[in-house]
Scaffold this active site. Structure first.
Site, PDB file in Angstrom:
ATOM      1  N   TYR A 164      -6.591 -28.016  13.084  1.00 20.09           N
ATOM      2  CA  TYR A 164      -6.946 -27.893  11.665  1.00 20.09           C
ATOM      3  C   TYR A 164      -8.459 -28.012  11.473  1.00 20.09           C
ATOM      4  CZ  TYR A 164      -7.005 -29.063   6.652  1.00 20.09           C
ATOM      5  OH  TYR A 164      -7.259 -29.084   5.298  1.00 20.09           O
ATOM      6  N   LYS A 168     -11.334 -25.478  10.097  1.00 19.61           N
ATOM      7  CA  LYS A 168     -12.193 -25.747   8.934  1.00 19.61           C
ATOM      8  C   LYS A 168     -13.673 -25.620   9.302  1.00 19.61           C
ATOM      9  CE  LYS A 168      -9.174 -26.315   5.659  1.00 19.61           C
ATOM     10  NZ  LYS A 168      -8.962 -25.175   4.740  1.00 19.61           N
TER      11      LYS A 168
HETATM   12  P1  NAI Z   1      -0.205 -26.762   0.057  1.00 18.51           P
HETATM   13  O1  NAI Z   1       0.548 -26.768   1.322  1.00 18.51           O
HETATM   14  O2  NAI Z   1       0.339 -27.464  -1.130  1.00 18.51           O
HETATM   15  O3  NAI Z   1      -0.564 -25.272  -0.378  1.00 18.51           O
HETATM   16  C1  NAI Z   1      -1.021 -24.314   0.544  1.00 18.51           C
HETATM   17  C2  NAI Z   1      -0.383 -22.988   0.173  1.00 18.51           C
HETATM   18  O4  NAI Z   1      -0.874 -21.973   1.081  1.00 18.51           O
HETATM   19  C3  NAI Z   1       1.144 -23.018   0.333  1.00 18.51           C
HETATM   20  O5  NAI Z   1       1.775 -22.637  -0.860  1.00 18.51           O
HETATM   21  C4  NAI Z   1       1.413 -22.027   1.475  1.00 18.51           C
HETATM   22  O6  NAI Z   1       2.634 -21.313   1.312  1.00 18.51           O
HETATM   23  C5  NAI Z   1       0.202 -21.126   1.395  1.00 18.51           C
HETATM   24  N1  NAI Z   1      -0.050 -20.435   2.675  1.00 18.51           N
HETATM   25  C6  NAI Z   1      -0.084 -21.005   3.893  1.00 18.51           C
HETATM   26  N2  NAI Z   1      -0.305 -20.069   4.841  1.00 18.51           N
HETATM   27  C7  NAI Z   1      -0.425 -18.898   4.184  1.00 18.51           C
HETATM   28  C8  NAI Z   1      -0.685 -17.577   4.625  1.00 18.51           C
HETATM   29  N3  NAI Z   1      -0.834 -17.277   5.924  1.00 18.51           N
HETATM   30  N4  NAI Z   1      -0.768 -16.590   3.701  1.00 18.51           N
HETATM   31  C9  NAI Z   1      -0.616 -16.862   2.380  1.00 18.51           C
HETATM   32  N5  NAI Z   1      -0.347 -18.109   1.919  1.00 18.51           N
HETATM   33  C10 NAI Z   1      -0.262 -19.113   2.816  1.00 18.51           C
HETATM   34  O7  NAI Z   1      -1.667 -27.378   0.419  1.00 18.51           O
HETATM   35  P2  NAI Z   1      -2.936 -27.717  -0.488  1.00 18.51           P
HETATM   36  O8  NAI Z   1      -3.226 -29.145  -0.293  1.00 18.51           O
HETATM   37  O9  NAI Z   1      -2.808 -27.162  -1.851  1.00 18.51           O
HETATM   38  O10 NAI Z   1      -4.074 -26.912   0.338  1.00 18.51           O
HETATM   39  C11 NAI Z   1      -4.859 -25.854  -0.180  1.00 18.51           C
HETATM   40  C12 NAI Z   1      -6.114 -25.724   0.654  1.00 18.51           C
HETATM   41  O11 NAI Z   1      -6.909 -26.907   0.510  1.00 18.51           O
HETATM   42  C13 NAI Z   1      -5.865 -25.560   2.145  1.00 18.51           C
HETATM   43  O12 NAI Z   1      -6.792 -24.641   2.685  1.00 18.51           O
HETATM   44  C14 NAI Z   1      -6.135 -26.939   2.705  1.00 18.51           C
HETATM   45  O13 NAI Z   1      -6.502 -26.903   4.053  1.00 18.51           O
HETATM   46  C15 NAI Z   1      -7.258 -27.389   1.797  1.00 18.51           C
HETATM   47  N6  NAI Z   1      -7.451 -28.836   1.764  1.00 18.51           N
HETATM   48  C16 NAI Z   1      -6.573 -29.646   1.103  1.00 18.51           C
HETATM   49  C17 NAI Z   1      -6.802 -31.014   1.041  1.00 18.51           C
HETATM   50  C18 NAI Z   1      -5.947 -31.916   0.241  1.00 18.51           C
HETATM   51  O14 NAI Z   1      -6.355 -33.088   0.038  1.00 18.51           O
HETATM   52  N7  NAI Z   1      -4.792 -31.505  -0.247  1.00 18.51           N
HETATM   53  C19 NAI Z   1      -7.933 -31.634   1.765  1.00 18.51           C
HETATM   54  C20 NAI Z   1      -8.817 -30.689   2.392  1.00 18.51           C
HETATM   55  C21 NAI Z   1      -8.555 -29.346   2.397  1.00 18.51           C
END
Ligand code: NAI
Length: 299
Positions: A164, A168
């Site tokens: 991961y 990033k």
């Molecule tokens: P989440 O798991 O709730 O949402 C991520 C969404 O991306 C999911 O709905 C999933 O179906 C979709 N997804 C995954 N792979 C995909 C693909 N190949 N094509 C299209 N859609 C895809 O996670 P969250 O927390 O909302 O994460 C959003 C972004 O924020 C991510 O990039 C994550 O790495 C980043 N992030 C989140 C943090 C947090 O505290 N929640 C911390 C640091 C970064």
């Protein structure tokens, strides 16, 4: 200095079916944007797929009087990324901003990681963003568009998430590279490092009590990330090549700097040993150069 609206603007948000991306899509639509809600709908580790997360968010937006379409392709596939961009053009005629938010997350120790999982992290976070941007770039050049990538505080160090965090780190590099590449065309490229109580965050803390879960949800609502992404996606955005961290109402800037260091024409390992404290001394450090001076340096 009125309200920052997105009327007649078209924004692609990847991973917008849940969590942080859903928050981006709802805020942008509420401010007038036509939103391409992309989500492949898989599990946190990137396996599986479902069309309902993207469709549900589109239903939510249209019920509120907004404009959105659902595209359920994976950003990690070349055809999928092209389809997301083509759908934006077919339905709305142009692209003003792309928010690369789709992400997956699985912890595995470095001496035991599964190659497919490691590769999938690079494919979704780095290659997926690059594929969407490759297809969207000519359209963004027409609109002098905006790009918002999604980085992470985990680059400061966290275990056992090498796949991961490697991904990033790649997103940060992509952001810096494209900020320079986009400057002549007026394209601005930044990234955010969010902190939000989503299924991804809870996947890292499986043993959390109900009370603690509720506490995180109150403290770090996923919708609280969207104002920063919306600012960076807006025509008024005044920065490029930057990374803003955001969570629970706090916004900060990540910086990379260089110390003055030492200069010795004939370096030896012993000089490094003996002068390490001077090399490490942060007094008088310089921030990473702004992308304008980088462009001048390379042209
Ligand atoms: P989440 O798991 O709730 O949402 C991520 C969404 O991306 C999911 O709905 C999933 O179906 C979709 N997804 C995954 N792979 C995909 C693909 N190949 N094509 C299209 N859609 C895809 O996670 P969250 O927390 O909302 O994460 C959003 C972004 O924020 C991510 O990039 C994550 O790495 C980043 N992030 C989140 C943090 C947090 O505290 N929640 C911390 C640091 C970064």
């Amino acid at each position: 200095m009125g309200e920052m609206r997105f009327d007649n603007q078209v924004v692609i948000v990847t991973g917008a079916g849940r969590g942080i991306g859903r928050g981006h899509a709802l805020l942008l639509a509420a401010r007038g944007a036509s939103v391409v809600v992309n989500d492949a709908g898989g599990l946190p580790d990137g396996t599986g797929n479902s069309s309902s997360p993207a469709q549900d968010v589109v239903a939510e937006i249209t019920a509120l009087g907004g404009k959105a379409i659902a595209i359920t392709d994976s950003v990690a596939s070349e055809a999928g990324a092209s389809h997301i961009v083509a759908a934006a053009i077919d339905h709305f005629g142009k692209i003003d901003a792309v928010i690369n938010n789709a992400g997956i997350y699985l912890g595995q120790a470095i001496d035991a990681f599964d190659i497919d999982t490691f590769r999938r992290h690079l494919e979704v976070h780095v290659l997926g963003a690059a594929l969407v941007l490759r297809a969207a770039w000519p359209h963004l050049a027409i609109t002098k568009g905006r790009i918002v990538n999604t980085m992470s505080a985990s680059i400061f160090g966290m275990t056992p998430y090498s796949a991961y965090i490697s991904a990033k780190g790649g997103v940060l590099g992509l952001t810096r590279a494209l900020a320079v590449e986009g400057r002549p065309a007026g394209i601005k490229v930044n990234c955010i490092a969010p902190a939000a109580a989503t299924r991804m965050m809870f996947a890292a803390m499986p043993d959390l009590s109900e009370d603690a879960t509720a506490h995180y949800k109150r403290l770090l609502p996923p919708e609280a990330i969207a104002p920063v992404a919306a600012y960076l996606a807006h025509a008024d955005c005044a920065v490029s090549g930057e990374c803003l961290a955001v969570g629970g109402g706090r916004v900060t800037r990540y910086i990379i700097g260089e110390t003055p260091g030492i200069t010795r024409p004939e370096l030896t390992p012993e000089i490094i040993r003996d002068e390490l404290s001077a090399i490490m001394d942060t007094q008088g450090y310089q921030l990473w150069p702004d992308t304008e001076s980088l462009e001048r340096a390379t042209t």
